[in-house]
Design an enzyme around this catalytic site. Structure first.
Site, PDB file in Angstrom:
ATOM      1  N   LYS A   1       0.968  -1.292  -0.083  1.00  0.00           N
ATOM      2  CA  LYS A   1      -0.176   0.133   0.120  1.00  0.00           C
ATOM      3  C   LYS A   1       0.892   1.256   0.080  1.00  0.00           C
ATOM      4  O   LYS A   1       0.379   2.301  -0.222  1.00  0.00           O
ATOM      5  CB  LYS A   1      -0.933   0.038   1.112  1.00  0.00           C
ATOM      6  CG  LYS A   1      -0.444   0.139   2.558  1.00  0.00           C
ATOM      7  CD  LYS A   1      -1.348  -0.080   3.607  1.00  0.00           C
ATOM      8  CE  LYS A   1      -0.859  -0.070   5.066  1.00  0.00           C
ATOM      9  NZ  LYS A   1      -0.125   1.051   5.296  1.00  0.00           N
TER      10      LYS A   1
ATOM     11  N   THR B   1       7.035   3.031  -0.962  1.00  0.00           N
ATOM     12  CA  THR B   1       8.145   2.265  -0.976  1.00  0.00           C
ATOM     13  C   THR B   1       7.894   0.712  -0.147  1.00  0.00           C
ATOM     14  O   THR B   1       7.173   0.612   0.487  1.00  0.00           O
ATOM     15  CB  THR B   1       9.457   2.935  -0.003  1.00  0.00           C
ATOM     16  OG1 THR B   1       8.784   3.154   1.388  1.00  0.00           O
ATOM     17  CG2 THR B   1       9.615   4.156  -0.882  1.00  0.00           C
TER      18      THR B   1
ATOM     19  N   CYS C   1       9.342  -1.905   9.167  1.00  0.00           N
ATOM     20  CA  CYS C   1      10.793  -2.297   9.568  1.00  0.00           C
ATOM     21  C   CYS C   1      11.761  -1.471   8.862  1.00  0.00           C
ATOM     22  O   CYS C   1      12.608  -0.611   9.578  1.00  0.00           O
ATOM     23  CB  CYS C   1      10.958  -3.797   9.554  1.00  0.00           C
ATOM     24  SG  CYS C   1      12.711  -4.209   9.964  1.00  0.00           S
TER      25      CYS C   1
ATOM     26  N   GLY D   1       6.299   4.139  28.396  1.00  0.00           N
ATOM     27  CA  GLY D   1       6.730   2.558  28.018  1.00  0.00           C
ATOM     28  C   GLY D   1       8.108   2.444  28.062  1.00  0.00           C
ATOM     29  O   GLY D   1       8.714   3.107  27.235  1.00  0.00           O
TER      30      GLY D   1
ATOM     31  N   GLY E   1       3.414  -0.345  22.586  1.00  0.00           N
ATOM     32  CA  GLY E   1       3.495  -1.730  21.875  1.00  0.00           C
ATOM     33  C   GLY E   1       2.489  -1.483  20.500  1.00  0.00           C
ATOM     34  O   GLY E   1       2.246  -0.456  20.223  1.00  0.00           O
TER      35      GLY E   1
ATOM     36  N   HIS F   1      40.982 -15.297  19.839  1.00  0.00           N
ATOM     37  CA  HIS F   1      41.407 -14.396  20.818  1.00  0.00           C
ATOM     38  C   HIS F   1      42.113 -13.336  20.218  1.00  0.00           C
ATOM     39  O   HIS F   1      42.933 -13.423  19.310  1.00  0.00           O
ATOM     40  CB  HIS F   1      42.089 -15.118  21.900  1.00  0.00           C
ATOM     41  CG  HIS F   1      42.776 -14.222  22.797  1.00  0.00           C
ATOM     42  ND1 HIS F   1      42.216 -14.061  23.874  1.00  0.00           N
ATOM     43  CD2 HIS F   1      44.149 -13.692  22.996  1.00  0.00           C
ATOM     44  CE1 HIS F   1      42.934 -13.097  24.753  1.00  0.00           C
ATOM     45  NE2 HIS F   1      44.097 -12.984  24.283  1.00  0.00           N
TER      46      HIS F   1
END
Length: 509
Positions: A72, A75, A80, A220, A314, A487
Site C-alpha cells: 500500500k 516504498t 521495519c 513505556g 506496543g 582471541h
C-alpha cells in the site's frame, strides 16, 4: 461467435502477426494492448512487503511460483525498513558516536576534539540514505527474481482473488491460487491521547524530530521505548520513561539482566518511573505537555511537563479491512489471524505470517515464517522453533536473549544451572574500554543442554546468534565450551559463561 478481441489475442499468442510482418515488407505487428483492469494471474499473492512479505515473495519466486506482492505504501520494506528497525538503528549508532565524542569517552582515549557540534539535519539525511538504499534494494531483488510488484491496498475479494486499490481509486485484480497475508502491525493507540507526530509522537514521529527536545517523556520502557529514549538522551534531551511494569526491557527479558541494564542506563542519564501508569496528557498554551501519572496500584497523582511525549505501549496486528471476515476468517481477541502449523487459515489456500499471527512481533521471526510458509506451499516441511528466536535491544550496551529466562524455568519447574561471565574480565572488552555487562547461560541441570542465553554488553546482538544456533541444534554447555574461539574477541565471554555452566568455573574469572 468468437469476438475479434479473443481471435486477436489467440493469434498474437501464436506469433501469427510476427510471421506476417516478416513475410510482408512495410507491415509491422501491433503489440497486444493490456488493460489495468485485466486480472493478473498468479500462483502466490503476498499482501504486504515488510520483512515477512518481501522475503516470502522472493522465496516463492525462487521456488518457481508466479508471484505478486501488493504494497500500500510507495516504498517497499514495510514498517521495519521505512519507520522502524532500520532508521532507528541508524540513529542509535550515530547518537552513540556523538555521545562518545561529546562526553568524556573520546578524551579518555586520547582523542581530543575542541568543539563537537550536532548537525541533526545531516544525521537525519544519513538515516534517510540508508533507508532509501535498502528499499531500492528490495525493488531490485523483486525485478531480479521476477516478482510482480503491485502498488495499492490489498483486499481479499474471494478465496482465489485479491483486489489492490491504488491511491487514485483505480483497482487491479489478481486471480491467484494462494494468498499470503503479511500486513504487519501498527502502533497501539493510548486511550485519550491523540498522536499528532509533532509533539505527541509514536515511534514514527520520534525518528524524525526536527530538533532535540529539552525534555522528553516516554510512555513505556520496553524495547522501542528504551531504544528511542536512548537516542534523544544521548543527543541532549532530559528523558524520563514511565513504565507500568516493575522492570525495563519488556516481556521475556531475564530479571537479573534487566536490573543491571536499568542501572547502566540510569548512569548514562536515562530516568525511569517504574510501576507507574499514565492517566492522561494535556497540551498547554505554550506548546508544552502536562503528563499525568500515578502509581500503577493507585495513589497520589503527579504531573510531568515535557516538550515531546513519545507513546510506546506496543503494536497491534494490522488486520482490518483485508476482507477476512467476509470469507469467514474470524480474528482472535487480540486481532490476530488464527493459523495452523503450516500457517494456513481456515481456508487452506489463504495463509498468514508475521505480526498478524501469534508470537513475538519481530522482523526476523516474520522472515523465517515467510520462507517456511512458501516452502510448505511447494510441498516442503514446515518447522519453526519459537524458543530459538532471539530478541535484541539495540541500546549501548546492547541486550540480547534467546531461549528461556531464569524466571520461566522456575515457573515451569525445570531444574537448571547457571554460568556467568562479566565483560570486565574479557580482554577485548578491556582494550575497547567497554566493559559493562555480562553473559548468562542457563543449562539443564542433568543433561547440560543449553536452555537459554542472556547477554548484556557490547555486540550482544551479534553474539546471541551463536546461542540461537546452539539451541536449534540441541547443544550442551560443554559443546560450546569446547569450541575454540578466536582471541581476543568479545565472543570469548560467551565461551567462558558456558565453561562456568558446564564445569562450575570459567578460566579467566
Amino acid at each position: 461467435m468468437q469476438s475479434w478481441s479473443r481471435v486477436y489475442r489467440s493469434l498474437a499468442k501464436k506469433g501469427h502477426f510476427n510471421r506476417i510482418s516478416h513475410g510482408l515488407q512495410g507491415v509491422s505487428s501491433v503489440p497486444l494492448r493490456t488493460y489495468a483492469d485485466q486480472p493478473i494471474e498468479a500462483d502466490v499473492t503476498v499482501i504486504g512487503s515488510g520483512p515477512g512479505g518481501y522475503v516470502a515473495a522472493i522465496k516463492s519466486a525462487q521456488l518457481g511460483f508466479k508471484t505478486v506482492c501488493i504494497e500500500k505504501n510507495e516504498t517497499l520494506g514495510g514498517t521495519c525498513l521505512n519507520v522502524g528497525c532500520i532508521p532507528s538503528k541508524a540513529l542509535l549508532n550515530n547518537s552513540h558516536y556523538y555521545h562518545m565524542a561529546h562526553g568524556k569517552d573520546f578524551a579518555s582515549r586520547g582523542i581530543e576534539i575542541p568543539e563537537v557540534r550536532l548537525n541533526l539535519e545531516k544525521m537525519m539525511e544519513q538515516k534517510h540514505s540508508a533507508v532509501k538504499a535498502l528499499t531500492g534494494g528490495i525493488a531490485h531483488l523483486f525485478k531480479q527474481n521476477k516478482v510482480v510488484h503491485v502498488n495499492g491496498f490489498g483486499k481479499i475479494t474471494g478465496k482465489n482473488q485479491v483486489t489492490a486499490t491504488k491511491a487514485d481509486g483505480s483497482t487491479q485484480v489478481i486471480d491467484t491460487k494462494n494468498i499470503l497475508v503479511a500486513t504487519g502491525s501498527e502502533v497501539t493507540p493510548f486511550p485519550g491521547i491523540t498522536i499528532d507526530e509533532d509533539t505527541i509522537v509514536s515511534s514514527t514521529g520520534a525518528l524524525s524530530l526536527k530538533k532535540v527536545p529539552e525534555k522528553l517523556v516516554v510512555i513505556g520502557a520496553g524495547v522501542i521505548g528504551v531504544e528511542l529514549g536512548s537516542v534523544w538522551q544521548r543527543l541532549g534531551a532530559d528523558v524520563t520513561a514511565v513504565e507500568f511494569l516493575g522492570h525495563v526491557g519488556g516481556i521475556g527479558i531475564d530479571m537479573e539482566i534487566s536490573k543491571n541494564f536499568q542501572r547502566i542506563l540510569q548512569r548514562q542519564g536515562f530516568k525511569f518511573k517504574l510501576n507507574t501508569k499514565v492517566t492522561g496528557a494535556t497540551k498547554k498554551s505554550d506548546g508544552k505537555i502536562d503528563v499525568s501519572v500515578e502509581a500503577a496500584s493507585g495513589g497520589k497523582a503527579e504531573v510531568i511537563t515535557c516538550d515531546v511525549l513519545l507513546v510506546c505501549i506496543g503494536r497491534r496486528p494490522f488486520t482490518q479491512n483485508l476482507g477476512l471476515e467476509e470469507l469467514g476468517i474470524e480474528l482472535d481477541p487480540k486481532g490476530r489471524i488464527p493459523v495452523n502449523n503450516r500457517f494456513q487459515t481456515k481456508i487452506p489456500n489463504i495463509y498468514a505470517i508475521g505480526d498478524v499471527v501469534a508470537g513475538p512481533m519481530l522482523a526476523h521471526k516474520a522472515e523465517d515464517e515467510g520462507i517456511i510458509c512458501v516452502e510448505g506451499m511447494a510441498g516442503g516441511a514446515v518447522h519453526i522453533d519459537y524458543n530459538c528466536v532471539p530478541s535484541v535491544i539495540y541500546t549501548h550496551p546492547e541486550v540480547a536473549w534467546v531461549g528461556k529466562s531464569e524466571e520461566q524455568l522456575k515457573e515451569e519447574g525445570i531444574e537448571f544451572k547457571i554460568g556467568k561471565f562479566p565483560f570486565a574480565a574479557n580482554s577485548r572488552a578491556k582494550t575497547n574500554a567497554d566493559t559493562d555487562g555480562m553473559v548468562k547461560i542457563l543449562g539443564h541441570k542433568s543433561t547440560d543442554r543449553v536452555l537459554g542465553a542472556h547477554i548484556l554488553g557490547p555486540g550482544a546482538g551479534e553474539m546471541v546468534n551463536e546461542a540461537a544456533l546452539a539451541l536449534e541444534y540441541g547443544a550442551s554447555c560443554e559443546d560450546i565450551a569446547r569450541v575454540c574461539h578466536a582471541h581476543p574477541t568479545l565472543s570469548e565471554a560467551f565461551r567462558e559463561a558456558n565453561l562456568a555452566a558446564a564445569f562450575g568455573k570459567p578460566i579467566n574469572f
